[in-house]
Scaffold this motif. Structure first.
Motif, short mmCIF file in Angstrom:
data_model
loop_
_atom_site.label_atom_id
_atom_site.label_comp_id
_atom_site.label_asym_id
_atom_site.label_seq_id
_atom_site.Cartn_x
_atom_site.Cartn_y
_atom_site.Cartn_z
N ALA A 195 6.67 -57.05 76.99
CA ALA A 195 4.75 -56.73 76.83
C ALA A 195 4.98 -58.97 76.72
N ASN A 196 5.81 -59.43 75.39
CA ASN A 196 6.42 -59.80 75.32
C ASN A 196 6.92 -60.68 76.08
N ILE A 197 7.57 -60.19 76.71
CA ILE A 197 7.87 -61.30 78.01
C ILE A 197 7.31 -61.94 79.93
N ILE A 198 6.72 -63.11 79.83
CA ILE A 198 6.12 -63.91 80.92
C ILE A 198 7.28 -63.50 81.80
N GLU A 199 6.61 -62.56 82.78
CA GLU A 199 7.63 -62.80 83.91
C GLU A 199 7.21 -64.69 85.01
N PRO A 200 8.62 -65.08 85.48
CA PRO A 200 8.16 -66.91 85.58
C PRO A 200 7.76 -66.29 87.42
N ARG A 201 6.93 -66.96 87.47
CA ARG A 201 6.51 -67.39 88.68
C ARG A 201 6.69 -68.96 89.69
N LEU A 202 7.45 -69.31 90.05
CA LEU A 202 7.41 -70.72 90.19
C LEU A 202 6.04 -71.60 90.99
N MET A 203 5.69 -72.27 90.39
CA MET A 203 4.21 -72.83 90.90
C MET A 203 4.59 -74.76 90.96
N HIS B 297 -4.95 -75.00 95.79
CA HIS B 297 -3.71 -74.91 95.26
C HIS B 297 -3.33 -75.22 93.39
N THR B 298 -2.40 -74.88 93.13
CA THR B 298 -2.23 -74.66 91.85
C THR B 298 -2.29 -76.73 91.10
N LEU C 151 3.94 -74.81 80.53
CA LEU C 151 4.97 -74.16 82.11
C LEU C 151 5.95 -74.05 81.79
N ALA C 152 7.11 -74.77 80.93
CA ALA C 152 8.32 -75.17 81.24
C ALA C 152 9.31 -73.47 81.64
N GLY C 153 9.52 -73.48 82.29
CA GLY C 153 10.98 -72.57 82.66
C GLY C 153 9.45 -70.84 83.43
N ILE C 154 8.67 -71.81 83.31
CA ILE C 154 7.18 -70.01 83.31
C ILE C 154 7.17 -70.64 84.39
N GLY C 155 6.34 -71.67 85.60
CA GLY C 155 5.52 -72.11 86.50
C GLY C 155 6.14 -72.99 86.84
N PHE C 156 7.28 -73.97 85.95
CA PHE C 156 7.38 -74.83 85.87
C PHE C 156 8.79 -75.42 85.45
N CYS C 157 9.58 -76.61 86.72
CA CYS C 157 10.46 -77.36 86.61
C CYS C 157 10.78 -78.39 86.68
#
Length: 370
Positions: free
Chosen positions: A4-12, A257-258, A267-273
């Motif tokens: 539950a403490n790991i955020i699932e990545p979604r590249l936005m 959109h985003t 959002l580093a490494g989670i929704g953004f890079c």
């Protein structure tokens, strides 16, 4: 089963420094760019391949940036290829190279939005900060040319003690020119920006600036959207203000959109890079830690397999008061600022004044026992 403490990545969003070259010499420049030809930049063909690999992950908004992206002759060719493959493409620019002819070519791509950097509301101050006489007038002309061709424009503004008192004036100027969004970037002192450490906002000034942003959003409603960058604790400020009874910040309109949405703080490494001109992948342009390189490994392999990104996605890895904070899932603290301050990207955000409830409770219990 995922913790539950790991955020699932979604590249936005992907910010892509397609060139490091720039025609200005800005005081805050992350890349310490100069107006030269940098060796070993990704070729046009390599860029096309990277676009194809990004699509294996999803369909994020692609931000073509630099340096100054228009300093690269094939910038719009790369953009057009990405659009042809189904990506929405925007451009982050200093605006000075956006001539009427260039604006028409951008419209043809189409570039969905142009983000122009404007840090002061007067020529003398902007030109000094940007390192070139005429930068202010050229940026305003670039905005006007883009708007004349129907391209959305947003203003990016790097906030320091030098210009925090001008934010209302910069916003008013942008709104007169028809901008749709205002993105305050709270300085992370990297590259040439290290020279601005002495004028970085204090933690209290950061807090005051984030509340200014919230107040302006409440005041202006859907006339313009605000999206603070490198300021993840804005998410905590929003929640606190809403608990106090203030109206919620304006949500994006249906279908938007985003670029207008605020989903999480860092959002580093989670929704953004970020991808550098030589193919280096990072959590963001300010977090100078390599996740991988698209010349050595396909982008999708980096995105899903990088130890750095997997570190950033696990909330249990966070240290100090960020690790103890009840807002850590929606905020996360600025990992780049933590890295620059401590050498550890998992350490606490150094420019947040908030004291987590658990820390406060422990301090009270300790004083009672004492």
């Amino acid at each position: 089963m995922m913790s539950a403490n790991i955020i699932e990545p979604r590249l936005m969003l992907v910010a892509w420094e397609i060139t490091k070259s720039c025609n200005l010499f800005c005081a805050h420049c992350r890349g310490a760019s100069d107006y030269i030809k940098y060796s070993d930049e990704l070729s046009t063909e390599e860029c096309f391949r990277v676009v194809d690999d990004i699509l294996k992950v999803g369909k994020p908004i692609l931000i073509l940036t630099g340096g100054e992206p228009l300093a690269r002759p094939d910038a719009l060719e790369i953009g057009k290829y990405a659009v042809s493959r189904g990506l929405r493409v925007v451009m982050g620019s200093n605006g000075t190279m956006v001539t009427p002819e260039t604006a028409a070519r951008m419209k043809d791509v189409p570039i969905s939005r142009l983000a122009v950097s404007l840090d002061f509301p007067t020529a003398a101050l902007q030109d000094s900060f940007r390192g070139k006489a005429g930068a202010y007038e050229a940026a305003l002309a670039g905005i006007a040319h883009a708007r004349a061709d129907g391209i959305e424009v947003q203003i990016n503004c790097t906030v320091t003690r030098l210009n925090v008192g001008y934010l209302d004036d910069i916003l008013a100027l942008g709104m007169r020119m028809g901008i749709v969004s205002f993105h305050p970037f709270l300085l992370v002192p990297t590259g040439r920006g290290k020279g601005l450490e002495s004028v970085e906002l204090s933690p209290q000034q950061y807090e005051d600036t984030l509340n200014w942003i919230y107040d302006r959003q409440l005041e202006l409603g859907d006339r313009v959207s605000f999206k603070p960058t490198d300021a993840p604790h804005y998410m905590r400020v929003m929640k606190q203000r809403q608990k106090q009874g203030d109206m919620p910040a304006i949500p994006p309109k249906a279908g938007e959109h985003t670029l207008h949405s605020t989903t999480r703080g860092c959002l580093a490494g989670i929704g953004f890079c970020f991808i550098s001109h030589r193919g280096r992948v990072q959590g963001c342009g300010y977090l100078d830690v390599e996740a991988g390189n698209v010349r050595q490994q396909p982008f999708d392999k980096v995105w899903f397999g990088s130890p750095l990104f997997n570190d950033l996605r696990n909330l249990d890895n966070m240290k100090g008061k960020c690790g103890a904070c009840e807002y850590r899932r929606i905020c996360g603290g600025c990992r780049a600022r933590a890295y620059e301050a401590t050498g550890d990207y998992l350490e606490a955000e150094p420019y947040c004044i908030y004291r987590p409830i658990s820390e406060h409770r422990n301090a009270v219990e300790g004083s009672v026992r004492g």
